[in-house]
Design a protein around this motif. Structure first.
Motif, mmCIF file in Angstrom:
data_model
loop_
_atom_site.group_PDB
_atom_site.id
_atom_site.type_symbol
_atom_site.label_atom_id
_atom_site.label_comp_id
_atom_site.label_asym_id
_atom_site.label_seq_id
_atom_site.Cartn_x
_atom_site.Cartn_y
_atom_site.Cartn_z
ATOM 1 N N LEU A 141 0.840 -1.206 0.000
ATOM 2 C CA LEU A 141 0.000 0.000 0.000
ATOM 3 C C LEU A 141 0.872 1.253 0.000
ATOM 4 C CD1 LEU A 141 -2.810 -0.989 2.548
ATOM 5 C CD2 LEU A 141 -2.863 -1.131 0.060
ATOM 6 N N ASN A 145 0.864 4.231 -2.661
ATOM 7 C CA ASN A 145 0.766 5.640 -2.243
ATOM 8 C C ASN A 145 1.897 6.466 -2.844
ATOM 9 O OD1 ASN A 145 -1.265 6.619 -0.143
ATOM 10 N ND2 ASN A 145 -0.775 4.607 0.659
ATOM 11 N N HIS A 149 1.695 9.676 -5.396
ATOM 12 C CA HIS A 149 2.290 10.984 -5.070
ATOM 13 C C HIS A 149 3.251 11.431 -6.165
ATOM 14 C CE1 HIS A 149 1.009 12.450 -1.077
ATOM 15 N NE2 HIS A 149 0.537 11.223 -1.009
ATOM 16 N N VAL A 157 -5.806 5.264 -0.919
ATOM 17 C CA VAL A 157 -5.590 3.867 -1.315
ATOM 18 C C VAL A 157 -6.153 2.977 -0.206
ATOM 19 C CG1 VAL A 157 -3.865 2.110 -1.877
ATOM 20 C CG2 VAL A 157 -3.487 4.499 -2.549
ATOM 21 N N ARG A 159 -7.348 -1.033 0.922
ATOM 22 C CA ARG A 159 -7.449 -2.477 0.676
ATOM 23 C C ARG A 159 -8.924 -2.832 0.533
ATOM 24 N NH1 ARG A 159 -5.775 -5.832 5.432
ATOM 25 N NH2 ARG A 159 -5.427 -3.878 6.529
ATOM 26 N N VAL A 169 -18.619 -0.602 0.995
ATOM 27 C CA VAL A 169 -19.133 0.605 1.661
ATOM 28 C C VAL A 169 -17.968 1.478 2.143
ATOM 29 C CG1 VAL A 169 -20.485 1.445 3.628
ATOM 30 C CG2 VAL A 169 -21.316 -0.486 2.292
ATOM 31 N N MET A 170 -16.913 0.852 2.626
ATOM 32 C CA MET A 170 -15.727 1.620 3.049
ATOM 33 C C MET A 170 -15.148 2.423 1.884
ATOM 34 S SD MET A 170 -13.610 -0.924 5.517
ATOM 35 C CE MET A 170 -14.014 -1.138 7.250
ATOM 36 N N ASP A 173 -17.525 5.312 1.314
ATOM 37 C CA ASP A 173 -17.364 6.303 2.398
ATOM 38 C C ASP A 173 -16.074 7.115 2.203
ATOM 39 O OD1 ASP A 173 -19.563 6.358 4.150
ATOM 40 O OD2 ASP A 173 -18.940 4.512 5.136
ATOM 41 N N ALA A 177 -15.897 11.130 1.723
ATOM 42 C CA ALA A 177 -15.074 11.986 2.594
ATOM 43 C C ALA A 177 -14.097 12.811 1.760
ATOM 44 C CB ALA A 177 -14.319 11.127 3.607
ATOM 45 N N TYR A 181 -14.078 16.753 2.041
ATOM 46 C CA TYR A 181 -13.014 17.393 2.828
ATOM 47 C C TYR A 181 -11.726 17.686 2.068
ATOM 48 C CZ TYR A 181 -15.963 16.088 6.761
ATOM 49 O OH TYR A 181 -17.019 15.954 7.627
ATOM 50 N N ASP B 144 2.581 -2.544 11.696
ATOM 51 C CA ASP B 144 2.140 -1.141 11.572
ATOM 52 C C ASP B 144 0.747 -0.936 12.181
ATOM 53 O OD1 ASP B 144 4.441 -0.321 10.385
ATOM 54 O OD2 ASP B 144 3.584 0.111 8.417
ATOM 55 N N ASP B 145 -0.121 -1.954 12.042
ATOM 56 C CA ASP B 145 -1.479 -1.831 12.602
ATOM 57 C C ASP B 145 -1.425 -1.720 14.122
ATOM 58 O OD1 ASP B 145 -2.183 -2.186 9.985
ATOM 59 O OD2 ASP B 145 -3.339 -4.018 10.282
ATOM 60 N N TYR B 173 1.165 9.520 3.094
ATOM 61 C CA TYR B 173 0.557 8.220 2.780
ATOM 62 C C TYR B 173 -0.853 8.190 3.333
ATOM 63 C CZ TYR B 173 5.408 6.724 2.236
ATOM 64 O OH TYR B 173 6.698 6.617 1.847
ATOM 65 N N TRP B 174 -1.757 7.555 2.610
ATOM 66 C CA TRP B 174 -3.103 7.353 3.133
ATOM 67 C C TRP B 174 -3.044 6.181 4.117
ATOM 68 C CZ3 TRP B 174 -7.625 9.971 2.811
ATOM 69 C CH2 TRP B 174 -8.757 9.327 3.290
ATOM 70 N N ASP B 176 -4.117 3.067 6.483
ATOM 71 C CA ASP B 176 -5.078 1.989 6.222
ATOM 72 C C ASP B 176 -6.212 2.049 7.239
ATOM 73 O OD1 ASP B 176 -6.072 -0.168 4.867
ATOM 74 O OD2 ASP B 176 -4.812 -1.649 5.877
ATOM 75 N N ALA B 178 -9.355 2.242 7.186
ATOM 76 C CA ALA B 178 -10.590 1.475 7.024
ATOM 77 C C ALA B 178 -10.537 0.182 7.831
ATOM 78 C CB ALA B 178 -10.827 1.159 5.548
ATOM 79 N N HIS B 179 -9.330 -0.299 8.105
ATOM 80 C CA HIS B 179 -9.189 -1.563 8.819
ATOM 81 C C HIS B 179 -8.630 -1.366 10.224
ATOM 82 C CE1 HIS B 179 -9.067 -2.397 4.467
ATOM 83 N NE2 HIS B 179 -9.909 -3.337 4.823
ATOM 84 N N TYR B 183 -12.317 4.356 12.808
ATOM 85 C CA TYR B 183 -12.364 4.691 11.381
ATOM 86 C C TYR B 183 -13.258 5.901 11.104
ATOM 87 C CZ TYR B 183 -13.745 4.034 6.468
ATOM 88 O OH TYR B 183 -14.036 4.214 5.149
ATOM 89 N N LEU B 187 -11.661 9.242 9.393
ATOM 90 C CA LEU B 187 -11.816 9.400 7.946
ATOM 91 C C LEU B 187 -11.842 10.865 7.489
ATOM 92 C CD1 LEU B 187 -12.189 8.116 5.165
ATOM 93 C CD2 LEU B 187 -14.624 7.861 5.669
ATOM 94 N N PRO B 188 -12.644 11.749 8.120
ATOM 95 C CA PRO B 188 -12.629 13.152 7.668
ATOM 96 C C PRO B 188 -11.250 13.819 7.825
ATOM 97 C CG PRO B 188 -14.488 12.749 9.144
ATOM 98 C CD PRO B 188 -13.630 11.532 9.191
ATOM 99 N N GLY B 256 -23.057 3.086 6.209
ATOM 100 C CA GLY B 256 -21.659 3.514 6.312
ATOM 101 C C GLY B 256 -21.387 4.404 7.508
ATOM 102 N N VAL B 257 -20.249 5.109 7.462
ATOM 103 C CA VAL B 257 -19.806 5.865 8.642
ATOM 104 C C VAL B 257 -20.718 7.047 8.968
ATOM 105 C CG1 VAL B 257 -17.362 5.272 8.446
ATOM 106 C CG2 VAL B 257 -18.223 7.279 7.245
#
Lengths: 182, 264
Positions: A141, A145, A149, A157, A159, A169-170, A173, A177, A181, B144-145, B173-174, B176, B178-179, B183, B187-188, B256-257
């Motif tokens: 990931l 990313n 960039h 990005v 999963r 749905v994620m 969402d 967002a 934003y 990392d999680d 970097y975005w 992760d 969502a997991h 979350y 997210l915002p 959803g959220v």
């Protein structure tokens, strides 16, 4: 359907590489059985992966809480049908680009779909959903990313698993967002 | 072949259950008692950190929490187990860049928030794990999680020590998210910092997020090196006002959220 009503359609488009799960993603959240235009692939590279693939588009719909309809479109994976992409994305509020990470060159695939939708993405937003990440974690990931960039297209990005409603749905969402934003 | 047993049931253990029992101390055959003793012989009382809890501190010092302990373990490249009474254990495998716990990250909040001196740290001899490493790796998750969650929960609304509140940041970097835990809240913030470069107060204002939540997110991103700092401030001009009603409607329809109960 009148031209005016078509122009006001609330549209979301799933695009991306062959076998990434575009048809499945639509089927996962659609209120109706998805309308698909599947046929035996004519491109050899696609034939090696799937016995049937989308040739024109996939379509599904979701009735929102206020009664409006969200129209869900999926683009064909075979490149000879790329002309469908701008037709389907016209008027969409955003796109979800699904990339099959188990393919040989996922970053090349990503580049391809970003370039294909470059005009749309000058004004609209996207999210990149990486599927089959459990099968192959390369590129990671972080590498995806970094790649975005370097292209100055830093879309989120995520999963993803098109078979999972929660996962689709994620993705949506995250797109919403980003629209609100970013 | 000797079978390990759960203490109360007497049911023979095989496969993964046996591995869990082996790692976390429920295996009760003499063979496994001996093995446990060998593996966990190096309980690191000497490694228990002589750190005073910082519950009254206004900033977050990772060394005073699990986060700092895990960061030390990563630097040293050792395999360690972390235990806190009433909470599932965590095994950190720096060589594989993985961790293992039987609990979800959300359910490890107690150990993330606990002062480091309350956490029992045990050294695990990697050689002794050779025969179960494949199974352990399969059931483990990205390190990392764990780091993200340890930073997020350990922060408790405080900014990392030494951070300049006015520094301009944006996401490199975005994450992760969502997991990962929280979350809906994060997210915002992620979306805003993905397209804009600004300071933390502005992030809180623009996303209508409480500042402590923004601090937690910042700390987690900073821990994983996900931020670009000292960049020129830049807030994107929006060509169209966001259609919040539409976005809320879509998300809420899908569960959803933005579903009201998920926003509480």
């Amino acid at each position: 359907m009148t031209a005016k009503r078509k122009a006001n359609q609330i549209k979301l488009v799933f695009t991306g590489s062959v076998g990434a799960g575009k048809t499945t993603a639509i089927g996962t959240i659609s209120d109706i059985p998805p309308v698909t235009t599947e046929a035996k692939p004519s491109e050899e590279s696609v034939l090696q992966m799937k016995s049937s693939t989308t040739i024109a588009m996939d379509y599904g719909e979701l009735v929102l809480l206020n009664g409006n309809k969200l129209h869900l479109y999926g683009t064909p994976g075979q490149r000879r049908f790329d002309f469908m992409c701008p037709i389907l994305t016209k008027g969409a509020f955003g796109i979800i680009i699904l990339i099959n990470n188990s393919l040989d060159e996922p970053l090349t695939e990503l580049d391809y779909y970003l370039d294909l939708n470059a005009t749309f993405l000058k004004e609209k937003k996207a999210v990149v959903g990486v599927t089959h990440y459990d099968v192959k974690q390369s590129p990671s990931l972080k590498e995806i990313n970094d790649h975005l960039h370097q292209r100055s297209t830093p879309w989120p990005v995520v999963r993803a698993d098109s078979r999972s409603r929660e996962s689709v749905v994620m993705l949506i969402d995250t797109l919403l967002a980003t629209l609100e934003y970013s | 072949m000797a079978h390990a047993h759960f203490e109360n049931t007497g049911t023979p253990l095989t496969g993964w259950k046996r591995l869990v029992a082996f790692l976390f101390g429920n295996a009760k055959t003499s063979k496994h008692k001996n093995k446990d003793a060998q593996i966990f012989a190096h309980t690191e009382s000497e490694l228990q950190h002589q750190i005073k809890p910082d519950s009254e501190d206004r900033t977050f010092t990772p060394q005073q929490y699990l986060l700092g302990l895990v960061q030390t373990t990563i630097r040293e490249g050792l395999t360690r187990k972390y235990s806190l009474s009433g909470c599932a254990d965590i095994v950190v495998l720096p060589e594989k860049n993985l961790y293992y716990s039987s609990a979800k990250l959300e359910n490890l909040k107690a150990i993330f928030e606990a002062p480091a001196d309350k956490i029992k740290v045990s050294l695990i001899d990697l050689k002794k794990l050779d025969n179960i490493m494949d199974q352990l790796t399969t059931r483990s998750k990205p390190l990392d999680d764990l780091l993200w969650s340890a930073a997020l929960y350990g922060s408790k609304g405080r900014l990392l020590t030494g951070v300049n509140l006015e520094e301009i940041i944006r996401l490199k970097y975005w994450p992760d998210i969502a997991h990962l835990p929280n979350y809906a809240q994060n997210l915002p913030i992620a979306a805003f910092l993905n397209g804009n470069a600004t300071d933390l107060n502005t992030v809180a204002e623009q996303t209508e997020t409480p500042l402590p939540v923004v601090y937690n997110f910042y700390n987690a991103c900073e821990t994983l090196g996900f931020l670009e700092k000292g960049v020129p401030a830049h807030i994107q001009d929006k060509q169209h006002a966001p259609d919040k009603d539409l976005y809320n409607n879509i998300s809420a329809t899908l569960g959803g959220v933005r579903t009201p109960e998920k926003q509480q």
